[in-house]
Design a protein around this motif. Sequence first.
Motif, PDB file in Angstrom:
ATOM      1  N   LEU A 348       6.060  -0.140   1.879  1.00  0.00           N
ATOM      2  CA  LEU A 348       4.836  -0.746   1.362  1.00  0.00           C
ATOM      3  C   LEU A 348       4.977  -1.037  -0.129  1.00  0.00           C
ATOM      4  O   LEU A 348       5.543  -0.225  -0.875  1.00  0.00           O
ATOM      5  N   PRO A 349       4.463  -2.181  -0.577  1.00  0.00           N
ATOM      6  CA  PRO A 349       4.424  -2.438  -2.018  1.00  0.00           C
ATOM      7  C   PRO A 349       3.632  -1.340  -2.717  1.00  0.00           C
ATOM      8  O   PRO A 349       2.664  -0.803  -2.161  1.00  0.00           O
ATOM      9  N   TYR A 350       4.041  -1.022  -3.932  1.00  0.00           N
ATOM     10  CA  TYR A 350       3.367   0.065  -4.649  1.00  0.00           C
ATOM     11  C   TYR A 350       1.924  -0.291  -4.960  1.00  0.00           C
ATOM     12  O   TYR A 350       1.608  -1.412  -5.364  1.00  0.00           O
ATOM     13  N   SER A 351       1.038   0.667  -4.756  1.00  0.00           N
ATOM     14  CA  SER A 351      -0.372   0.552  -5.158  1.00  0.00           C
ATOM     15  C   SER A 351      -0.972   1.945  -5.112  1.00  0.00           C
ATOM     16  O   SER A 351      -0.309   2.917  -4.731  1.00  0.00           O
ATOM     17  N   GLN A 352      -2.260   2.052  -5.488  1.00  0.00           N
ATOM     18  CA  GLN A 352      -2.921   3.350  -5.372  1.00  0.00           C
ATOM     19  C   GLN A 352      -3.067   3.764  -3.915  1.00  0.00           C
ATOM     20  O   GLN A 352      -3.218   4.935  -3.601  1.00  0.00           O
ATOM     21  N   TYR A 353      -3.010   2.785  -3.020  1.00  0.00           N
ATOM     22  CA  TYR A 353      -3.201   3.045  -1.593  1.00  0.00           C
ATOM     23  C   TYR A 353      -1.959   2.582  -0.838  1.00  0.00           C
ATOM     24  O   TYR A 353      -1.957   1.552  -0.191  1.00  0.00           O
ATOM     25  N   ASP A 354      -0.884   3.373  -0.966  1.00  0.00           N
ATOM     26  CA  ASP A 354       0.394   2.973  -0.375  1.00  0.00           C
ATOM     27  C   ASP A 354       0.754   3.797   0.860  1.00  0.00           C
ATOM     28  O   ASP A 354       1.908   3.861   1.254  1.00  0.00           O
ATOM     29  N   LYS A 355      -0.246   4.432   1.494  1.00  0.00           N
ATOM     30  CA  LYS A 355      -0.002   5.099   2.764  1.00  0.00           C
ATOM     31  C   LYS A 355      -0.072   4.064   3.884  1.00  0.00           C
ATOM     32  O   LYS A 355      -0.777   3.068   3.784  1.00  0.00           O
ATOM     33  N   GLN A 356       0.651   4.358   4.974  1.00  0.00           N
ATOM     34  CA  GLN A 356       0.714   3.405   6.082  1.00  0.00           C
ATOM     35  C   GLN A 356      -0.658   3.104   6.688  1.00  0.00           C
ATOM     36  O   GLN A 356      -0.881   2.010   7.208  1.00  0.00           O
ATOM     37  N   CYS A 357      -1.588   4.039   6.592  1.00  0.00           N
ATOM     38  CA  CYS A 357      -2.915   3.812   7.165  1.00  0.00           C
ATOM     39  C   CYS A 357      -3.688   2.735   6.399  1.00  0.00           C
ATOM     40  O   CYS A 357      -4.676   2.198   6.917  1.00  0.00           O
ATOM     41  N   TYR A 358      -3.253   2.412   5.181  1.00  0.00           N
ATOM     42  CA  TYR A 358      -3.912   1.359   4.395  1.00  0.00           C
ATOM     43  C   TYR A 358      -3.121   0.057   4.379  1.00  0.00           C
ATOM     44  O   TYR A 358      -3.427  -0.858   3.619  1.00  0.00           O
ATOM     45  N   SER A 359      -2.110  -0.027   5.222  1.00  0.00           N
ATOM     46  CA  SER A 359      -1.263  -1.225   5.272  1.00  0.00           C
ATOM     47  C   SER A 359      -2.086  -2.484   5.526  1.00  0.00           C
ATOM     48  O   SER A 359      -1.924  -3.502   4.847  1.00  0.00           O
ATOM     49  N   SER A 360      -2.980  -2.427   6.499  1.00  0.00           N
ATOM     50  CA  SER A 360      -3.792  -3.594   6.847  1.00  0.00           C
ATOM     51  C   SER A 360      -4.771  -3.943   5.737  1.00  0.00           C
ATOM     52  O   SER A 360      -4.895  -5.105   5.339  1.00  0.00           O
ATOM     53  N   SER A 361      -5.478  -2.944   5.213  1.00  0.00           N
ATOM     54  CA  SER A 361      -6.498  -3.190   4.180  1.00  0.00           C
ATOM     55  C   SER A 361      -5.883  -3.788   2.920  1.00  0.00           C
ATOM     56  O   SER A 361      -6.425  -4.740   2.345  1.00  0.00           O
ATOM     57  N   MET A 362      -4.748  -3.240   2.491  1.00  0.00           N
ATOM     58  CA  MET A 362      -4.103  -3.761   1.296  1.00  0.00           C
ATOM     59  C   MET A 362      -3.562  -5.167   1.534  1.00  0.00           C
ATOM     60  O   MET A 362      -3.567  -6.007   0.633  1.00  0.00           O
ATOM     61  N   ALA A 363      -3.105  -5.438   2.758  1.00  0.00           N
ATOM     62  CA  ALA A 363      -2.620  -6.782   3.079  1.00  0.00           C
ATOM     63  C   ALA A 363      -3.749  -7.798   3.024  1.00  0.00           C
ATOM     64  O   ALA A 363      -3.574  -8.913   2.528  1.00  0.00           O
ATOM     65  N   VAL A 364      -4.918  -7.428   3.528  1.00  0.00           N
ATOM     66  CA  VAL A 364      -6.078  -8.333   3.494  1.00  0.00           C
ATOM     67  C   VAL A 364      -6.515  -8.564   2.054  1.00  0.00           C
ATOM     68  O   VAL A 364      -6.853  -9.689   1.660  1.00  0.00           O
ATOM     69  N   LEU A 365      -6.487  -7.506   1.232  1.00  0.00           N
ATOM     70  CA  LEU A 365      -6.841  -7.661  -0.181  1.00  0.00           C
ATOM     71  C   LEU A 365      -5.834  -8.567  -0.886  1.00  0.00           C
ATOM     72  O   LEU A 365      -6.212  -9.428  -1.695  1.00  0.00           O
ATOM     73  N   ASN A 366      -4.563  -8.395  -0.593  1.00  0.00           N
ATOM     74  CA  ASN A 366      -3.531  -9.253  -1.176  1.00  0.00           C
ATOM     75  C   ASN A 366      -3.768 -10.706  -0.796  1.00  0.00           C
ATOM     76  O   ASN A 366      -3.648 -11.619  -1.638  1.00  0.00           O
ATOM     77  N   TYR A 367      -4.111 -10.965   0.470  1.00  0.00           N
ATOM     78  CA  TYR A 367      -4.377 -12.319   0.915  1.00  0.00           C
ATOM     79  C   TYR A 367      -5.595 -12.902   0.175  1.00  0.00           C
ATOM     80  O   TYR A 367      -5.594 -14.069  -0.227  1.00  0.00           O
TER      81      TYR A 367
END
Length: 372
Positions: A348-367
């Motif tokens: 996962l790209p580094y962020s405050q929320y880099d656990k696998q359970c936040y993979s989808s949420s961070m991807a949507v935020l990135n989009y």
Amino acid sequence: MSNKNVAILDFGSKCLTVLIGSRDVNNSINVKGFGEASYEGFMDGEFIEPKNLEKAIKEAISRAEKNSSMQINSLLVGVPTEFCFSLCKNVCQNYLKPKKITQKDIDKIYDSVNHFDDIKTHQVMNKDSVYFVLGENNKVSNPIGQVDTKITACLSFMLVENSFLNLVGKALAHNNITRVKYVSSTYAQSLYLFDDEQRDKYALLIDCGYITTSVSLIRGRGILNLSSFSLGGGFISADLSKCLKIPFSSAEKLNKKIILCVEPTDNDVYDLFIDGGVVPISMRIANAIVESRIEVIARGIQKCFSSWQYNFPDFIPVYLTGGGLAHIKGARDILSKLLDKNIEIVPLPYSQYDKQCYSSSMAVLNYALNNA
């Protein structure tokens, strides 16, 4: 791409997540607001308790607003795979003489196939390219600026259920949010987790969550195949609770302790705190229960592969993400053996929320940030 604040709502199968964020100077994501709310989730393409959805959305939004001291006026909503499907179309355009391909030409190609009047239950929410072919066999990922007399495009469309749009749209409107856009969470993940080179060579992503697992075949900027089934890490906890006769809340804690990458002896135990005391749980028995459920999940993934329209090379990388399996030590190895494929936990790209359970949420935020 923008450095202004954006907000997203992502539907996990256990929790709703609302994130508010912006771009930092180094192009990383700065999460300024976080809100989460538990809810009953969804199974087999339906919310388990739709009447409670509006309350859960309100809680998640309120917590993110309080956490960030900001007010949310618009949202990008991540749509789970159980409420959408992918559709690929091939289209060919010939020109009378050699022509330099422009963005307008690409837009015309999309417009020529972006009509799905025969599909009454869904509508297009996202579209992107799998690949382009110039002339007869010059396959490229981006044809803009190149010159030829013929262009063929393989285009990927993501469609969302109207029932999902109606239910979520009403719930957001009751929370005074009417500026809403939607994106397939799997499509967003494909763009967030993999670079252009990886996607051009294919990538296979398994997102095992709490109640649902989605499986996607990625190529270029599109999704070739997309499937899901209602099994995930929550079923592992349910199995542990039932077989070991322990409270479900205790089984959830045991789930996080499981280690499958060692061969336990009869004396090895997991110490579990239940009803004010420490209860020893046989590691051998607990591991066998977990491995049995992983076998069922693996069979579900294999069924997805078998049902797909598009084949894929055996050697392509297979990545695992989500909060259902990725956290269990040794689960990846067992899944690899069962599927006869080399499976890796997706970095996962580094962020405050880099656990696998936040993979989808961070991807949507990135989009959301890339398209703000």
